[in-house]
Design an enzyme around this catalytic site. Structure first.
Site, mmCIF file in Angstrom:
data_model
loop_
_atom_site.group_PDB
_atom_site.id
_atom_site.type_symbol
_atom_site.label_atom_id
_atom_site.label_comp_id
_atom_site.label_asym_id
_atom_site.label_seq_id
_atom_site.Cartn_x
_atom_site.Cartn_y
_atom_site.Cartn_z
ATOM 1 N N TYR A 47 0.869 -1.181 0.000
ATOM 2 C CA TYR A 47 0.000 0.000 0.000
ATOM 3 C C TYR A 47 0.907 1.232 0.000
ATOM 4 O O TYR A 47 1.430 1.649 1.030
ATOM 5 C CB TYR A 47 -0.920 -0.001 1.229
ATOM 6 C CG TYR A 47 -1.757 1.243 1.364
ATOM 7 C CD1 TYR A 47 -2.540 1.675 0.303
ATOM 8 C CD2 TYR A 47 -1.759 2.001 2.526
ATOM 9 C CE1 TYR A 47 -3.298 2.827 0.407
ATOM 10 C CE2 TYR A 47 -2.519 3.149 2.643
ATOM 11 C CZ TYR A 47 -3.283 3.565 1.580
ATOM 12 O OH TYR A 47 -4.030 4.706 1.685
ATOM 13 N N ASP A 74 -2.315 -1.548 -3.842
ATOM 14 C CA ASP A 74 -2.680 -0.177 -4.195
ATOM 15 C C ASP A 74 -1.394 0.607 -4.252
ATOM 16 O O ASP A 74 -0.866 1.012 -3.216
ATOM 17 C CB ASP A 74 -3.647 0.383 -3.152
ATOM 18 C CG ASP A 74 -3.978 1.847 -3.418
ATOM 19 O OD1 ASP A 74 -3.537 2.374 -4.464
ATOM 20 O OD2 ASP A 74 -4.670 2.455 -2.579
ATOM 21 N N HIS A 121 -12.131 1.708 -4.285
ATOM 22 C CA HIS A 121 -11.368 0.822 -5.178
ATOM 23 C C HIS A 121 -12.193 -0.445 -5.432
ATOM 24 O O HIS A 121 -12.924 -0.898 -4.547
ATOM 25 C CB HIS A 121 -10.054 0.393 -4.533
ATOM 26 C CG HIS A 121 -9.077 1.498 -4.278
ATOM 27 N ND1 HIS A 121 -7.928 1.660 -5.008
ATOM 28 C CD2 HIS A 121 -9.080 2.485 -3.358
ATOM 29 C CE1 HIS A 121 -7.254 2.696 -4.547
ATOM 30 N NE2 HIS A 121 -7.924 3.222 -3.537
#
Length: 264
Positions: free
Chosen positions: A109, A152, A255
């Site tokens: 992330y 991500d 998302h």
DNA sequence: ATGGTAGATGCTCTA
């Protein structure tokens, strides 16, 4: 192996959506980002009941947090850098022992980077660039093999990864310094397999802002979520899907999940 | 040029 990555934006709040996702798609391995749950509060029993006896996670209060849920056993990766020395729960990894050999899986992330794309004016942007540089240095020093990297990454590198290349050139997530760094990181030994499945001249998004009244009509999306594989594993890559309809689920994440089907 | 929404937390930050 069916592999899924998703920025869930609060694991505890969206456990019912995770259950629906598992029921509909039957992933073998789920990589989550933005779990937003401290380790002592991780909903381990609920996750096990979804069919994942093997769970690895790193979370903190309020922000960030990553987790890997698996039907298959794995060994957690140890000895990884504390990226930017912040202890901020942005990366975990595991190794699966499969018949043809070990497969390493990274779940990242990357910092979002704030609003102003200037490292002098915005500490969060500086942190994002530093994180990318540090990751690039680490993977350069330790070249990956039989590895998958998902998560991500908070950067949409290609022109067709955003709704308007021209209008987003100076917007954090699509600026040249970010894109250059993401590409440098990828070049330490990974292939962007989402773009093997969907040609680079076609639009492809995984994120649509909450701040649009009608996300589907405006369709101002970005491809912030990624699946990378080292070349030695690419022959096992079968297909990829972006679960766009999940953006319309009740109480959605901003998302959507991305699935990769692999021949092992 | 602006503001729009969401989540965790606790009188605000991050995205």
């Amino acid at each position: 192996m069916r592999l899924l990555t998703w920025n869930i934006n609060s694991l505890r709040l969206r456990l019912p959506l995770l259950a629906r996702l598992v029921d509909e798609e039957h992933p073998d391995v789920v990589c989550l980002q933005e779990t937003k749950v401290p380790d002592p509060l991780f909903p381990l029993d609920a996750v096990r009941k979804l069919g994942f006896p093997h769970v690895h996670f790193a979370g903190m209060k309020g922000y960030n947090g990553v987790a890997i849920l698996s039907r298959l056993p794995f060994t957690p990766l140890a000895d990884f850098p504390d990226w930017c020395a912040r202890k901020d729960c942005r990366h975990i990894g595991v190794v699966f022992t499969l018949p043809d050999g070990p497969v390493t899986l990274h779940d990242f992330y990357v910092p979002a980077g704030g609003d102003i794309p200037d490292r002098e004016l915005n500490d969060k942007f500086a942190h994002k660039l530093d994180f990318l540089d540090e990751a690039t240095r680490w993977f350069t020093a330790t070249p990956p093999a039989r590895s998958i990297l998902v998560g991500d990454l908070n950067i949409a590198p290609l022109e067709q990864d955003v709704w308007s290349h021209r209008q987003l050139l100076n917007v954090v997530s699509h600026t040249p310094p970010e894109v250059e760094r993401l590409n440098a990181w990828m070049k330490t030994g990974f292939v962007d397999v989402m773009r093997r499945a969907v040609p680079p001249d076609e639009k492809l998004y995984t994120w649509w802002s909450y701040r649009n009244r009608d996300w589907r009509a405006s369709d101002r999306g970005r491809r912030l979520d990624h699946i990378w594989m080292t070349p030695d594993l690419v022959p096992a890559f079968r297909s990829m899907r972006v679960l766009k309809d999940a953006r319309d689920w009740d109480g959605p994440s901003d998302h959507v999940p991305v699935i990769a089907d692999l021949a092992f």
